[in-house]
Design a protein around this motif. Structure first.
Motif, PDB file in Angstrom:
ATOM      1  N   LEU A 150      35.007  43.347  35.123  1.00 40.36           N
ATOM      2  CA  LEU A 150      35.105  41.930  35.514  1.00 40.36           C
ATOM      3  C   LEU A 150      35.023  40.997  34.306  1.00 40.36           C
ATOM      4  O   LEU A 150      35.870  40.124  34.120  1.00 40.36           O
ATOM      5  CB  LEU A 150      33.994  41.594  36.515  1.00 40.36           C
ATOM      6  N   ARG A 188      44.518  42.371  44.321  1.00 41.09           N
ATOM      7  CA  ARG A 188      43.321  41.563  44.568  1.00 41.09           C
ATOM      8  C   ARG A 188      43.690  40.200  45.171  1.00 41.09           C
ATOM      9  O   ARG A 188      43.050  39.715  46.093  1.00 41.09           O
ATOM     10  CB  ARG A 188      42.582  41.364  43.244  1.00 41.09           C
ATOM     11  N   ALA A 204      38.155  47.605  42.899  1.00 40.93           N
ATOM     12  CA  ALA A 204      39.204  47.757  41.874  1.00 40.93           C
ATOM     13  C   ALA A 204      39.570  49.229  41.666  1.00 40.93           C
ATOM     14  O   ALA A 204      40.754  49.566  41.559  1.00 40.93           O
ATOM     15  CB  ALA A 204      38.736  47.150  40.549  1.00 40.93           C
ATOM     16  N   ILE A 210      34.322  45.232  40.607  1.00 43.38           N
ATOM     17  CA  ILE A 210      35.254  45.278  39.465  1.00 43.38           C
ATOM     18  C   ILE A 210      34.494  45.711  38.213  1.00 43.38           C
ATOM     19  O   ILE A 210      33.745  44.920  37.621  1.00 43.38           O
ATOM     20  CB  ILE A 210      35.912  43.888  39.232  1.00 43.38           C
ATOM     21  N   HIS A 227      46.616  46.905  34.988  1.00 42.87           N
ATOM     22  CA  HIS A 227      45.851  45.689  35.280  1.00 42.87           C
ATOM     23  C   HIS A 227      46.653  44.594  35.996  1.00 42.87           C
ATOM     24  O   HIS A 227      46.132  43.983  36.944  1.00 42.87           O
ATOM     25  CB  HIS A 227      45.167  45.178  34.008  1.00 42.87           C
ATOM     26  N   THR A 263      29.658  43.783  39.370  1.00 43.93           N
ATOM     27  CA  THR A 263      30.062  44.554  38.201  1.00 43.93           C
ATOM     28  C   THR A 263      28.886  45.342  37.642  1.00 43.93           C
ATOM     29  O   THR A 263      27.794  45.355  38.215  1.00 43.93           O
ATOM     30  CB  THR A 263      30.721  43.618  37.150  1.00 43.93           C
TER      31      THR A 263
END
Ligand SMILES: CC(C)(COP(=O)(O)OP(=O)(O)OC[C@H]1O[C@@H](n2cnc3c(N)ncnc32)[C@H](O)[C@@H]1O)[C@@H](O)C(=O)NCCC(=O)NCCS
Ligand SMILES: Nc1ncnc2c1ncn2[C@@H]1O[C@H](COP(=O)(O)OP(=O)(O)OP(=O)(O)O)[C@@H](O)[C@H]1O
Length: 197
Positions: A113, A94, A32, A110, A87, A8
């Motif tokens: 995250l 994922r 992501a 991500i 989301h 991240t």
């Protein structure tokens, strides 16, 4: 059992570039932002729910990012609605990857995250870091966002110092060679730990 490493860092700090260095070391990657691109493309799972919330954002059967950015600029609360659609779909994508991937280390790139609590599902987290003025310079150089749009996104994210403080590894992305050496070190440590587990 694969090792799940979350990757991240704040916008433009070098996540994608660093993620591909992990791939070079034999890790499997789930991204992501790439998942969001798939969900927004024609036939993607986000298209119909997004059409219900933002009909003007559907152009040629796919979700237009420019239209979404305009909607967010006009009404900052629009981002919350977009997130509530996107989301859960990203989380399902994922989970599918995690079930099917076979590499010894799975890297999950991500941006949000910590903000979404996804860190709890990782075995370890690495955060990328570069000074804020360099971050801004890199994002502006891409030419895909206005300064106001950049500041709006950055303000929504947890400060990067906090993300790094909560992470197991920090990767400084000041140069490509330096970042690669740190990636190789992280992979070595994880593989050594797995071998001893
Ligand atoms: C706002 C949108 C239209 C901007 O699109 P654009 O192509 O210009 O930028 P891109 O998607 O590459 O995002 C750039 C960076 O902004 C950051 N970012 C994106 N969405 C968010 C968000 N909801 N909150 C905080 N930061 C975000 C991330 O660091 C991302 O890497 C787009 O990011 C979007 O639809 N976001 C909502 C979905 C989401 O939350 N994605 C984050 C990963 S799950
Ligand atoms: N280690 C590095 N050394 C020098 N430049 C880098 C390094 N890592 C990334 N960059 C540069 O910084 C910019 C942003 O990198 P990248 O796209 O990987 O960031 P990101 O965190 O994935 O961005 P976003 O959050 O917006 O998706 C790019 O122009 C990239 O070339």
């Amino acid at each position: 059992m694969s090792f799940a490493l979350g990757l991240t860092g704040s916008i433009g700090m070098g996540k994608s570039t660093t993620a591909h260095m992990f791939v070079d070391e034999g890790c499997a990657l789930w991204d992501a932002d790439a998942a969001v691109h798939r969900l927004y493309s024609a036939g993607g799972a986000a298209v119909e729910p997004m059409r219900d919330a933002f009909p003007e954002a559907i152009v040629d059967g796919s979700v237009s990012r420019d239209a979404l950015k305009q909607a967010i600029s006009a009404d900052p609360t629009a981002l919350k609605v977009i997130e509530s659609i996107v989301h859960p779909l990203v989380a399902a994508d994922r989970a599918g990857f995690r079930e099917s991937a076979t590499a010894d280390i799975l890297v999950f790139d991500i941006p949000l995250l910590f903000e979404t609590g996804g860190n709890a599902t990782m075995d370890a987290v690495a955060c990328v870091q570069v000074p804020a003025d360099e971050q801004k310079r890199r994002v502006m150089e891409r030419g895909t966002m206005t300064e106001a749009q950049f500041e709006q996104i950055r303000a929504k994210q947890m400060p990067n110092d906090e993300k790094c403080a909560r992470s197991d590894f920090v990767i400084v992305t000041d140069t490509l060679d330096h970042a690669r050496a740190q990636v190789q070190d992280v992979v070595r440590q994880i593989r050594a730990g797995k071998a001893n587990a």
